[in-house]
Design an enzyme around this catalytic site. Structure first.
Site, short mmCIF file in Angstrom:
data_model
loop_
_atom_site.label_atom_id
_atom_site.label_comp_id
_atom_site.label_asym_id
_atom_site.label_seq_id
_atom_site.Cartn_x
_atom_site.Cartn_y
_atom_site.Cartn_z
N HIS A 56 0.82 -1.21 0.00
CA HIS A 56 0.00 0.00 0.00
C HIS A 56 0.86 1.26 0.00
O HIS A 56 1.28 1.73 1.06
CB HIS A 56 -0.91 -0.06 1.24
CG HIS A 56 -1.94 1.00 1.32
ND1 HIS A 56 -3.10 0.82 2.03
CD2 HIS A 56 -2.02 2.25 0.81
CE1 HIS A 56 -3.85 1.91 1.95
NE2 HIS A 56 -3.20 2.80 1.21
N HIS A 171 -10.59 0.81 1.55
CA HIS A 171 -10.46 1.84 2.59
C HIS A 171 -11.81 1.87 3.28
O HIS A 171 -12.80 2.31 2.71
CB HIS A 171 -10.13 3.19 1.95
CG HIS A 171 -10.06 4.30 2.95
ND1 HIS A 171 -8.90 4.99 3.23
CD2 HIS A 171 -11.00 4.83 3.77
CE1 HIS A 171 -9.14 5.90 4.17
NE2 HIS A 171 -10.41 5.82 4.52
N ASP A 297 1.15 2.60 3.86
CA ASP A 297 0.24 3.65 3.38
C ASP A 297 1.04 4.95 3.17
O ASP A 297 0.58 6.04 3.53
CB ASP A 297 -0.94 3.87 4.34
CG ASP A 297 -2.07 4.67 3.68
OD1 ASP A 297 -1.95 5.02 2.49
OD2 ASP A 297 -3.06 4.94 4.37
O1 DOR Z 1 -4.39 9.32 4.80
C1 DOR Z 1 -4.70 8.97 3.66
N1 DOR Z 1 -4.04 9.43 2.58
N2 DOR Z 1 -5.72 8.11 3.50
C2 DOR Z 1 -6.21 7.82 2.27
O2 DOR Z 1 -7.11 7.05 2.17
C3 DOR Z 1 -5.66 8.47 1.07
C4 DOR Z 1 -4.26 8.85 1.30
C5 DOR Z 1 -3.72 9.73 0.22
O3 DOR Z 1 -3.81 9.36 -0.97
O4 DOR Z 1 -3.14 10.77 0.53
ZN ZN Z 2 -3.74 4.74 1.24
ZN ZN Z 3 -6.96 4.48 2.74
#
Ligand code: DOR
Ligand code: ZN
Ligand code: ZN
Length: 431
Positions: A56, A171, A297
């Site tokens: 991710h 998500h 992430d």
């Molecule tokens: O914190 C986040 N940033 N959550 C998300 O779902 C999208 C991501 C982003 O693309 O910046």
């Molecule tokens: Zn993400």
């Molecule tokens: Zn997310």
């Protein structure tokens, strides 16, 4: 036939010392002692791990490359010990047509230092089948942006393809609940960062996860829940498992190691979706045996964007260069084991996303490897990140344990923080 020996590596959890012979991008020999007079790097009993897999990341390429691009993102990956990254589809254009998917593939094939996969987005339902033929890692769905009706249509359309190895990555925050609570707090005119945790409450996650499980069951699809944050979410997943629904989950280092008090300490630099949670409901290191993967992430933004007020600043934390050092520190402090680390960042992600030859150190496996120095101490300093996003709520954290050498396909891509040129491969390439 061996191109390079990695001499005297410590493999864990066995704690035995071996030498690993590499040739043509693969592991071709595992010996107690490396033969003399052949090209070798002496690792002096440092720990070696399979290259980490990040299911991710957001590399912003194409369209948002002022935040990050496939080169800078994968430089950060190499520095952090990651040799495979899976990029999310919320770029410009979104990766939800065959054209956009092929364009992103071309970009990654030019710029990616490490191996990569691409998650597909979902736009028009009629594009799903064509995109699926290009081998996306999954179809990624942002539940915070979709109505129940739209979600149902998407699950039905993906179910119709009938590709059983396929799955949906989600998500999980419920759109209606997020909108309702955000309006409530935003309407009060509050602009302190801590309020953000209340504007997207735990209920938004549990409702969304329940809906996702319901749809997975109805359409017989595998689902992978991104960045879970709550103990309660684990209970829902466990119940789903009992009903025969195939659900896997991942957690980020920030949801694992930080709580909502960091919104106060770091302001928008700790703003992320879902938000950081309070100590009484959040997951922690004790829950890791019930979670399948740790994913970064990695969600870079510019500092100027992060300086906007809490409602306008974009959510996201760059994590590729902090995750492994933070987790190695936890191993040094006896809060985590190497076995858990390998499971969560190598074995399981390879398994969930069907990555052949990855996630294990064994004969015939890909020569994707990371060497760590468990004695090396540092303080997290975002100004040194290779990522374009030079901020982190982990700034100033003391670290003991650092990646010092990363090999991808047998090539050195990082040594002592220095990055070297390499061309990573699309992991689902058919020979
Ligand atoms: O914190 C986040 N940033 N959550 C998300 O779902 C999208 C991501 C982003 O693309 O910046
Ligand atoms: Zn993400
Ligand atoms: Zn997310």
């Amino acid at each position: 036939m061996v191109d390079l020996w990695l001499k005297d590596c410590k493999i864990v959890p066995e704690n035995s010392i071996i030498s690993i012979g590499l040739a043509k991008g693969k592991i071709v020999s595992l010996k107690k002692i490396a033969p003399r007079r052949e090209e070798c790097i002496n690792l002096r009993e440092k720990v070696i791990l399979p290259g980490l897999i990040d299911c991710h990341v957001h590399f912003r390429d194409p369209g948002l490359t002022y935040k990050e691009n496939f080169r800078t993102g994968t430089m950060a990956a190499a520095c952090g010990g990651f040799t495979t990254v899976m990029d999310m589809p919320n770029t410009k254009p979104a990766t939800n047509t065959t054209r956009a998917f092929k364009e992103k593939l071309r970009i990654a094939e030019h710029k990616s230092l490490v191996n990569f996969a691409l998650h597909a987005g979902v736009g028009r339902l009629k594009d799903i089948e064509g995109v699926n033929k290009l081998n996306p890692a999954s179809f990624k769905i942002f539940m915070d942006l979709l109505s129940d009706h739209e979600l149902e249509e998407i699950f039905a359309a993906i179910g119709k393809i009938g590709d059983k190895k396929n799955h949906i990555t989600l998500h999980c925050e419920d759109k209606e609940i997020v909108e309702k609570y955000t309006q409530k707090y935003q309407g009060k005119g509050k602009i302190n960062s801590e309020i953000y945790a209340d504007a997207r409450p735990p209920l938004a996650e549990t409702v969304a996860v329940n809906k996702a499980v319901h749809l997975a069951r109805k359409y017989d699809l595998k689902i992978h829940i991104c960045h879970i944050t709550l103990q309660e979410t684990l209970d829902i997943i466990k119940e789903a498992g009992k009903l025969g629904v195939q659900v896997t989950s991942e957690i980020t280092p920030h949801h694992l190691l930080l709580n909502s008090s960091y919104l106060q300490k770091c302001g928008n630099l700790a703003k992320t979706n879902p938000p950081l949670r309070s100590g009484d409901v959040k997951l922690d290191l004790n829950n890791l045996d019930r979670i399948d993967a740790i994913s970064t992430d990695h969600a870079p933004h510019t500092t100027a964007e992060k300086e906007e007020n809490i409602w306008n600043a974009p959510p996201g934390i760059p994590n590729l260069e902090t995750t492994l050092p933070l987790l190695l520190t936890q191993i040094n402090e006896n809060n985590l084991s190497f076995n858990q680390l390998k499971n969560l960042l190598c074995d399981k992600p390879a398994d969930i996303f069907h990555l052949e030859g990855k996630g294990h150190i064994e004969m015939g496996a890909d020569a994707d490897l990371v060497v760590v120095d468990m004695k090396k101490e540092e303080v997290i300093n975002p100004s040194q990140f290779k990522s374009k996003a030079k901020y982190s709520p982990f700034k100033g954290f003391k670290i003991k344990g650092m990646p010092v050498l990363t090999l991808c396909g047998g090539e050195i891509v990082m040594e002592e923080g220095e990055v070297f040129k390499n061309q990573g491969e699309f992991v689902y390439k058919k020979e």
